[in-house]
Structures are given as C-alpha cells and as structure tokens.
Design a protein around this motif. Structure first.
Motif, PDB file in Angstrom:
ATOM      1  N   ILE A  40     -21.399 -68.175  30.603  1.00  0.00           N
ATOM      2  CA  ILE A  40     -22.478 -67.539  31.377  1.00  0.00           C
ATOM      3  C   ILE A  40     -22.230 -66.040  31.506  1.00  0.00           C
ATOM      4  O   ILE A  40     -23.137 -65.222  31.312  1.00  0.00           O
ATOM      5  N   ILE A  41     -20.993 -65.664  31.788  1.00  0.00           N
ATOM      6  CA  ILE A  41     -20.699 -64.233  31.909  1.00  0.00           C
ATOM      7  C   ILE A  41     -20.995 -63.536  30.581  1.00  0.00           C
ATOM      8  O   ILE A  41     -21.524 -62.429  30.541  1.00  0.00           O
ATOM      9  N   ARG A  55     -25.254 -64.402  29.734  1.00  0.00           N
ATOM     10  CA  ARG A  55     -26.229 -63.963  30.726  1.00  0.00           C
ATOM     11  C   ARG A  55     -25.989 -62.504  31.125  1.00  0.00           C
ATOM     12  O   ARG A  55     -26.918 -61.743  31.261  1.00  0.00           O
ATOM     13  N   PHE A  56     -24.716 -62.157  31.304  1.00  0.00           N
ATOM     14  CA  PHE A  56     -24.417 -60.804  31.772  1.00  0.00           C
ATOM     15  C   PHE A  56     -24.010 -59.877  30.635  1.00  0.00           C
ATOM     16  O   PHE A  56     -23.664 -58.723  30.861  1.00  0.00           O
ATOM     17  N   ARG A  57     -24.032 -60.428  29.405  1.00  0.00           N
ATOM     18  CA  ARG A  57     -23.757 -59.635  28.208  1.00  0.00           C
ATOM     19  C   ARG A  57     -22.412 -58.926  28.251  1.00  0.00           C
ATOM     20  O   ARG A  57     -22.275 -57.831  27.744  1.00  0.00           O
ATOM     21  N   LEU A  72     -13.176 -59.208  37.798  1.00  0.00           N
ATOM     22  CA  LEU A  72     -14.454 -59.739  37.326  1.00  0.00           C
ATOM     23  C   LEU A  72     -15.621 -58.990  37.958  1.00  0.00           C
ATOM     24  O   LEU A  72     -16.602 -58.655  37.276  1.00  0.00           O
ATOM     25  N   LEU A  96     -18.677 -57.064  36.107  1.00  0.00           N
ATOM     26  CA  LEU A  96     -20.084 -57.396  36.314  1.00  0.00           C
ATOM     27  C   LEU A  96     -20.855 -56.209  36.866  1.00  0.00           C
ATOM     28  O   LEU A  96     -22.000 -55.967  36.482  1.00  0.00           O
ATOM     29  N   MET A 147     -21.684 -54.023  34.041  1.00  0.00           N
ATOM     30  CA  MET A 147     -22.749 -54.564  33.195  1.00  0.00           C
ATOM     31  C   MET A 147     -24.106 -54.377  33.853  1.00  0.00           C
ATOM     32  O   MET A 147     -25.079 -54.026  33.212  1.00  0.00           O
ATOM     33  N   ARG A 202     -27.179 -52.285  32.275  1.00  0.00           N
ATOM     34  CA  ARG A 202     -28.484 -52.898  32.050  1.00  0.00           C
ATOM     35  C   ARG A 202     -29.557 -52.034  32.686  1.00  0.00           C
ATOM     36  O   ARG A 202     -30.583 -51.734  32.094  1.00  0.00           O
ATOM     37  N   ILE A 253     -27.234 -74.826  34.598  1.00  0.00           N
ATOM     38  CA  ILE A 253     -26.818 -73.518  34.119  1.00  0.00           C
ATOM     39  C   ILE A 253     -27.695 -72.431  34.726  1.00  0.00           C
ATOM     40  O   ILE A 253     -27.221 -71.443  35.252  1.00  0.00           O
ATOM     41  N   GLU A 309     -26.623 -69.336  37.119  1.00  0.00           N
ATOM     42  CA  GLU A 309     -26.794 -67.940  36.748  1.00  0.00           C
ATOM     43  C   GLU A 309     -27.425 -67.159  37.884  1.00  0.00           C
ATOM     44  O   GLU A 309     -26.962 -66.101  38.259  1.00  0.00           O
ATOM     45  N   MET A 326     -25.127 -66.434  40.794  1.00  0.00           N
ATOM     46  CA  MET A 326     -23.776 -65.971  40.474  1.00  0.00           C
ATOM     47  C   MET A 326     -23.195 -65.059  41.543  1.00  0.00           C
ATOM     48  O   MET A 326     -22.079 -65.256  42.007  1.00  0.00           O
TER      49      MET A 326
END
Lengths: 312, 326, 376
Positions: free
Chosen positions: A107-108, A111-113, B311, B315, B318, B322, C5, C9, C12
């Motif tokens: 998923i990381i 989804r988060f590219r 982590l 994130l 990222m 984006r 899933i 997501e 998260m």
C-alpha cells in the motif's frame, strides 16, 4: 530470452564445477545425507528469495523480509503462549500478520508512490521494532513436540520443510513462467507506464506480490521457530541481503523486467554449496565470506562478457 | 503547472524553492519541532553537551551519507559502506600505532577508500553489473577479509594527536565542522558545476546524458571514487572518536547510511536530491534516537517508534511531492 | 479483500496516529521492573559473608551415543564462539590454543560467525558435525536455539562442552561457568556502591535479547534491591556490539540525568570502554563511575588515567584454557557424571556445581595495581 537462458546455463556450469571440486576436496560433501541436510538451512532464505524474484522482476525490492520474519515469529509465540490460542491457530495468526505486513508495504508503495527501497527500509525498522516491543525482548519456548516435525522432522526420508520449498519452487516457477500473472510481472518491470496502458492492473499485481513476500517471510519465520525450537525478536536479521544476493546471482535484473525462478534456485544452490562445501573442506567462515563475494562478482562478470560477445 | 504561471515572480520563486528543497524543509521543521517539544520535557536536551552528542557523535554517518547521496543520484548504491569503514578504520589505527606519521594514518583511509570504490565503479560502469550486486559481493569480501586478517584484536594506544574527532576548532567539535564544511562544498559543487549537473544527468536519464556528450562510464567511476573519498573522511571521524578501535564491521551501518541518504530526499530512482537533505536526515534520526531516551519511552518500544517516525517522514515527503506536482 | 485494502488506504493516517499513541501509552505502562532483564527466578547472594553452598544436584547434562574410546588419542576439536572479531573471544581462543599446545593431543581450531547470529552459528556447528570432529566447544548465542544441533552432535558420538554462554543442560555434556550470575552481579553492584555510595545508576547493554546480559541485569536488580537500596536505577539502554553507538548512548545518559547520574554499568566488553570514553570526554571522571565487564587491554587507558577504578571480569584466556581441558577430560572418560571436580592443567582442580557445570572461579576485579599483569 536467449540472453536469459545463457546466464542460467553459465550459472549451472558454475554450480556443477563447485559441486565437483568440493566433492573432491571434502569426502563428506557429496553424500545424500549431507545434501538433504543442507535443505534445512536453505529453507528460510529460499522461500523469501523465490517471492523476492517476483518483487525484483517488477523493478522493486523488499528489504523488510528479515523483519517480517522476526515479527511473525514473535506473533506466533505471543499468540500461542501469552494469549493461549491453540498452536495451529497461532500459526495462522502469524502468517496473516506477515501477509498484512507485506500488504502494508504494498500500500505504501502503490498508493503513496513511495519507492520500494525507501518504503521497505522504513518498515524494516518498524517491523523489527514491533517485534522487539511486543516480545519485551523475551524469548518464547516450550512448543509441543509435534510442531518440531516442520523444522526438524522428516517426511519420506526428506526434511519436512524441503517439501514445502519444492512445492513453492514449482508453484512460483509456473506462475512466473507460464501464466498471465507472470507476464504481467515482467511487463510491469520492463515498463510500468506501458503496462498500465496495456490494461494490466499494475497496482493490484504489486499489492499481491508484496503481500506474498510478507507471507513467504512469515512462513519462513514459522519454519525457523520450529527448526530452532525457540522464538526471539532478532530472528531473520540480515536475511534480506542473503535473499537479494541469491536472486541477483540468479540473473534477475535489479532494474526489473528480467529474471527467472530457475536462476534464483541456482543462485541459492550455489551459495549454500559454497557455504557448506568450503566449510567441509576446512575453510573458515571468514574465508567463505570472501569466496562468496568473489563468486558473486565473477559469475555476473563472466555472464555479462558472454552476453556482450554474443550480442556484438 | 498553470497555477504556477499565474503567480507572480515572487510566488514563483517561492514555490520553486519549495519544490526543489521541500524535503529539506520538511526535515528541518521536524527537527525544530522535535527540539522544542523535547526541551519542554527536559531542558537538558538543548544543553551544549547533548547537542554535541547528537551532532558530532553521528557526524561520520552524515559524511558517509554525502558520498552515498552522490552515488544514489547517479542511480547507484553501495551496500558495502559499513564493511569498508570497518576495514579502513583498522588500517588507519594500525598505521597510527605502527609509528607512521599521523597524517599518513589519516590520509590512508581516504586513498584506500578511493581505490576500492574506483574498482567497484569500474566494474559497474565497464562490465555493466548493477552496483547493488558488486557492492553486495564487496561487502562479503571485506567483512570476511577483515576478520581473517585481524582475528578480532582491538587497537589501542594511539598517539595523543591521533584523535582528530575529539578536538575543537573555533569552539566547535571537529566532526560537526567537517560535516558542515563537506556538506556545503558538495552542495555548491553539485548545483553549480558542470560535473555536478552531469551527476544528475547520469541518474535522471542515462540516454539523455549520453546524447548530450557526457562520458557516462567515466562519470560513474568518478562518482564511486568520490564516494570512496567520503567514506575515507567518515572513517577518520569514526576511528578517532574513541581511544579504542574495534577492528570489526560496525553492525548495520550500511542501513543507517542508506536510510539517511534516501530519506534525506535523494530519490532512489536517481536524478534528484541534495546532500543537505542527507545531512539533515542524519541529524534528525540521531536527534530522534536521543529524544526518545530523554522523553523516557520504554526501551523495548524505542525501535518501533523510530520506525513509525521514519515512515511518517517518508509519507510526509510523498504527500508534499504529490501536492507540488498537482 | 480489495474492499479491505481500500478501507485501509483511506484510513492510513488515522491508523498511524492510533498506532503511535497506542505504542507510546503502552510504553508508559511498563514500569517497575528493570528493562533488559529476563523473567527467570533470581538468587541474590548475601550482602556480606561467604556464599552459601549450593545444593548438590544430580548430573543433568547429556551424553554422546556410542562415542568411540578417545582416551589418550589425538582428537580434533572445533571451537564455535558467539562471534569472532571481538577481543573477548580472541582471548578465549588464545586459551584454547594454549591448552591444546600443552596437551599435544588436541587439534583445535576456532570458527565462528562474524555477527552474534543464532542461525549462522547453528549452520557452522552442523557443518563440523558432518565433517566429523571429535569434540565441539561452544558459547551459545541462544540456549534454546542451539540445543537441537548440539543434540545432533551428541547423537553422532561427539563430545560437547560449552563455555561462556550455556545451552539447555541436556544438549551438552558439561558447561564451563566463568563465574555464577549472582556472583558477577554482586561484584558489579558492590563495586558500584563502593564507588558512588548512593544515587542514580544506569546500564548500557548490547541487546535485551542477549541471554547472559539479561540474566546479569536481573540478578543485579535483585541484589541491588536487597543490599544496596540506596542505588536508584534510572534506565537501561541498548547499544548493540557497537563502539560508537555505546559511546553515544552513554553520552545521552550523561546529558539526560546531569548530576543525578552517579554511575554507569557497562554490560559488555564493548559497552564498558565506550562508556568510560564518554565519561572521560565529558570531563566527568570522578563524578560518574563506570563499572562493568570488560577486558583489561581495552580498559587500560581508562584505568591508568584513573577514570575507571575497577573492572570486573574473569580471565577469558583461562576460560578457554579450562574449556579445552574439560573437553579433553570428557573425551578421555576421566570426567564422568557425578564427579565433583576436574583437573585443568595450570588452573589446578576446578569444582563441579549445579550438576553439570565446571566453575572457573569467582569473578576477578582488575584495578590500577594489577591491570598491567594481564594481556588479553
């Protein structure tokens, strides 16, 4: 495809030379008993490396496998001893947690590219930390005898876990070589954007592969616990590099798009042959490290030279 | 993109700055927040000694991470860096106790580091083997070789002048000064010289780099050689920090260095990032490690929380990227 | 599955926050016990006076099946320490080689993993079983994990003797115990109390999963509570077997507690010199005591400068030497279950304790006066 076959043939040749030389050097080496016994030591890294082949073929990498192994082992122990679940259920819980850990990586990444190397570097720290925290650094022991059949027992004269590895090998070899999923894996690694445009469910495939990687690591963890009859949070440390070494030695391109299961199998065999055979021939473990390093570089060097001359 | 054009010059500059140095800003602000929060719990966190521990005690990781960043920008990686530092530190210490002049003991790791990594770079560039493979092999060779040569004997009784990393210069610890100095120089060289821009070109798009007349192969070998030099510098700081040198490979050092580089904003796909990011990331992680002890987090959970924080940094970066690309 | 899933997501960020707060709150909940100990029962020694004699225990070691008669014959022996590449195990090797040279009938070699890794150690031992050695000496990375492979060695008629770090008793024949856990603990805590009187003390250890260190910490806690309640435990930090990390961790402790910190225990031969270096470089010599387990060579600079008053350790050279002699005695059949002592060359008679352990002696304290007499 010709090029690929070439690398594997060269690798096979190296494996044969190594087997031949070492069986002359050490008489105990080429016995059925020794070779089967080596299968026990090969199991954990093999399971992880087989799925790692898929991961690397997509152009990714999974550095967290060693930590997932440790986490699943701890979950197995805690679920069984602390939470009092029956052992088969605890195994199921451990495998699910490992798979979920892999899914979380996926998923990381999708989804988060986040690039796979960065994502799994982060979860490498996280999963090992969870293992340490959950276990409070205590090891868990006292598993019932039947559980040790998996890691220490035999089935029809062959170590139990070798059957699992054999099944895994054939299964993954079939999927990667002969199915649509396999072709999708290659396509993603060769050119992800093109793969997307040609209608391949890139993200779903990747999620699946990373989850499988987590599952394989968890399964390796359960087998490892059964083999050594205890659970510790530092289990599987450094496993990621061993697995990656086997995969790249097997000819899988780290840039993705190229690689085969049979190559990985040869890579695993060559490394284990060297570790075991050199030791039996009287070489100490530090000398063996040096030899493995040289073989890794030289094999790829030779293989590349051959390929280049055939291209040119 | 259209949004960008509509903004004024000043806004354009600002958003460009944000886009180029976003990760550095994220890291710096996390660090500032961390320092403020932790110093509320325990004001000693901001004491000079503790800042010294955080900055200087981990400077060698930062210096090695600069070299690693250069490699990663060109699309390569070095997993043998920890083993190499172990080997070079042993060479460095052995020379110092064998009566060679100190400057030779200091100089040797830099030279040997450059030679070893030039060989790696040569194999990578001219034989076309991916760097992760060559350096995995190299790691195995160095690690095994070191143990068979030293047998694990530690080195002590180095002469007094040897301990460079324990010195102060202008009131600042030498390791920190070295880290700042090397970061600044490399940042300048990489953003303002042809050589620096060629690194990004090699990593970003090899094909474009080739057609634009850059000698790709020589460029890769040079990047490895310079990385080797930085590993040498890192070794000097590493070896001269304590009065003993354990002639072994520091556990997991390669992972620490790679983590600092990639999370510092050097995209692993190559072609972007700066060394300021890797230096900030090194310091941030060291500060997190220290602050978790200061806050009194249970030692058993320390690594898990460290993992979550790493982590989150990833994130956050990222999410920022984006937004910037929208 | 796919639904799951998507749900994950979306949430998260939420998950991360929940996870973090869960971790932090649960980490606060664990208090009280010393971090880094194990859950096994402790047996603190009396605060002063001689240690009570332990109860006699029947032999609980294993025995090899169909071992050939090795009496007086040349035997090949492999020594597999926890890891190679650190001074401590270089010293045990030195002792084993010394004993082998002296006996002339033992062909010994040391081969160990480059990191203290349970799996590498098991693989190595297994290789030597296949190769067909007569005897195995080991220092276990994990008492349970190493048991199956040692039992395999016993089943092939190989003599198995442990030293430094034990395995399950029935997986080996004898274990050469350098000093009992509670004895080491008493030595460390008494030295610390003698130097600092009262106040806060902290521990720098390798990892919480290292069995010997965890055992010592538990015994130290029990003994400290019983005999030196004025010593206040602050915290334990992990520093792997890493010099610089140990140095940084010790520094962080010094910075965090300031003048509340009176002493640091170093639990490994890596952590102790690094902690001493941290105290030295922080100019806190005399204010913060460093007491720990370490080899004299590594500690000499700090003891000479007066920053460290005492280092507790047995001689690892003697430990290796004794282990080799015990193995020889077992192979010869002169050390049998039920024996109460064993001859070990220049060390004289060593006594048997706990059923199947050979005791090297009490822990030894190195100080300024005698540290130059030792070279390991």
């Amino acid at each position: 495809m010709r090029v690929l076959i070439r690398h594997e043939s060269i690798l096979l040749l190296v494996v044969i030379i190594a087997l031949f030389t070492l069986s002359i050097q050490a008489e105990q080496f080429a016995t059925i008993e020794n070779l089967l016994n080596q299968g026990r030591f090969l199991t954990e890294v093999s399971l992880v490396a087989l799925i790692m082949t898929f991961v690397i073929v997509t152009g990714g990498i999974d550095l967290s496998v060693g930590s997932i192994l440790g986490l699943s082992a701890i979950i197995l122990g805690v679920a069984w001893k602390k939470m009092g679940l029956p052992l088969p259920v605890a195994i199921g819980v451990a495998l699910s947690v490992g798979t979920l850990a892999g899914l979380f990586n996926g998923i990381i990444i999708t989804r988060f590219r986040v690039p796979p190397l960065i994502a799994t570097l982060a979860t490498l720290a996280l999963y090992r930390g969870l293992a340490e925290g959950i276990s409070q650094a205590r090891s868990i022991r006292g598993y019932p005898d039947w559980f040790f059949i998996l890691g220490q027992g035999e089935l029809l004269g062959v170590p139990t876990q070798l059957w699992i590895v054999a099944f895994f090998t054939i299964f993954t070899g079939f999927i990667l070589g002969y199915t649509t999923w396999g072709r999708a894996t290659y396509a993603i690694g060769a050119n992800e954007i093109a793969a997307r445009f040609s209608g391949i469910a890139v993200n779903k495939t990747k999620l699946f592969i990373y989850s499988a990687s987590g599952f394989a690591a968890a399964l390796a963890g359960v087998i490892f616990v059964s083999r050594v009859s205890t659970t510790r949070s530092d289990m599987g440390m450094g496993l990621e590099l061993d697995a990656i070494t086997a995969v790249v030695l097997g000819g899988t391109s780290i840039f993705g798009g190229k690689g085969t299961i049979i190559g990985t199998v040869f890579g695993l065999l060559l490394i284990q042959t060297l570790k075991n055979g050199l030791s039996l021939a009287g070489v100490k473990s530090d000398g063996t490290y040096v030899a493995i390093g040289f073989v890794l570089i030289l094999t790829l060097l030779i293989s590349n030279l051959f390929n280049r001359s055939s291209e040119g | 993109m259209n949004n960008l054009l509509r903004k004024g010059n000043r806004g354009k500059f600002f958003s460009k700055f944000l886009a180029n140095y976003g990760q550095e800003i994220v890291l710096l602000s996390s660090m500032i927040i961390l320092f403020i929060v932790v110093s509320q719990v325990n004001p000693r966190f901001l004491g000079g000694n503790n800042l010294n521990t955080i900055f200087s005690g981990n400077a060698y990781i930062g210096v090695a991470a600069i070299g690693m960043s250069i490699l990663i920008i060109t699309g390569n990686i070095d997993v043998s860096v920890g083993a190499l530092i172990g080997v070079l530190a042993t060479i460095c210490g052995t020379l110092a106790v064998s009566g060679y002049p100190i400057w030779i003991a200091w100089f040797a790791p830099v030279v040997v580091g450059m030679i070893v990594n030039s060989i790696v770079g040569f194999i990578v560039a001219y034989a076309g083997i991916p760097s992760i493979v060559v350096t995995l092999g190299m790691m195995s060779i160095l690690r095994g070789g070191l143990i068979s040569v030293t047998g694990g004997d530690w080195i002590t009784d180095m002469p007094e002048e040897f301990f460079l990393a324990q010195q102060n210069f202008l009131g600042i610890r030498v390791p920190l000064l070295t880290l700042i100095f090397l970061t600044t120089i490399m940042f300048y060289l990489m953003s303002n010289t042809t050589w620096g821009r060629s690194l990004y070109a090699i990593g970003g798009n090899s094909e474009a780099a080739r057609t634009s007349g850059i000698d790709l192969k020589r460029g890769v070998v040079l990047a490895f050689a310079i990385h080797g030099m930085f590993v040498g510098f890192a070794t000097i700081l590493f070896a001269t920090q304590l009065n003993i040198i354990a002639s072994t490979v520091p556990p997991n050092l390669e992972l620490t260095v790679i983590t600092a580089s990639v999370i510092g904003g050097v995209s692993i796909m190559g072609g972007t990032g700066t060394v300021i990011g890797s230096t900030l990331a090194t310091i941030l992680f060291a500060a997190i490690g220290s602050s978790l002890i200061f806050i009194g987090v249970s030692a058993y959970w320390l690594r898990a929380i460290m993992g979550i924080l790493i982590l989150s940094t990833v994130l956050a970066d990222m999410a920022r990227r984006r937004r910037a690309s929208l | 599955m796919i639904l799951l899933i998507h749900k994950m997501e979306g949430n998260m960020k939420h998950y991360l926050t929940v996870l973090t707060s869960m971790l932090i709150s649960s980490s606060m909940a664990f208090g009280g016990d010393w971090t880094g100990g194990d859950d096994l029962p402790t047996n603190p020694l009396p605060c002063s006076g001689p240690a009570p004699a332990g109860e006699a225990k029947a032999y609980d070691g294993g025995s090899p099946t169909n071992a050939p008669n090795r009496k007086g014959k040349n035997i090949t022996v492999v020594d597999v320490p926890k890891l190679v590449g650190i001074g401590y195990f270089a010293a045990t090797t030195q002792g084993i080689m010394e004993a082998a040279a002296e006996m002339g009938t033992m062909d010994a070699k040391t081969d160990g993993p480059s990191e203290a890794n349970i799996d590498d150690q098991i693989t190595l031992i297994d290789n030597y079983i296949t190769q067909g050695v007569d005897g195995i000496l080991f220092a276990a990375n994990d008492p349970g994990a190493i048991a199956p492979v040692l039992k395999k060695a016993l089943s092939k008629g190989i003599n198995v003797v442990g030293y430094d770090a034990n395995s399950d008793p029935d997986a080996r024949q004898w274990f050469v115990n350098q000093a009992e856990f509670n004895g080491i603990a008493k030595g460390l805590v008494d030295n610390m109390a003698g130097e600092v009187g009262s106040g806060g003390v902290a521990i720098v250890t390798s990892t919480f999963t290292t069995p010997n260190q965890a055992r010592w910490i538990s015994e130290m806690e029990a003994y400290s509570k019983k005999c030196h309640p004025q010593l206040e435990w602050l915290e334990t930090v992990e520093a792997q077997e890493d010099n610089i990390l140990s140095f940084n961790q010790a520094n962080t402790l010094i910075n965090k507690y300031g003048s509340d910190l009176k002493g640091i225990y170093g639990m490994t031969s890596v952590a102790t010199p690094a902690s001493a270096d941290a105290v030295t470089q922080a100019n806190q010599c005399g204010n913060i005591a460093v007491v720990g387990l370490a080899t004299p060579n590594a500690m000499r600079p700090y003891v000479k400068s007066g920053c460290v008053k005492s280092v507790v350790l047995w001689s690892p050279v003697d430990l290796g030497y004794a282990a080799a002699h015990v193995l020889r005695a077992v192979a010869d059949g002169s050390l049998k279950p039920g024996a109460t002592s064993v001859k070990a060359g220049r060390l004289g008679e060593l006594s048997v304790i706990n059923g199947s352990e050979v005791l090297l002696g009490a822990a030894f304290t190195f100080s300024m006066d005698n540290i130059n007499d030792f070279d390991f």
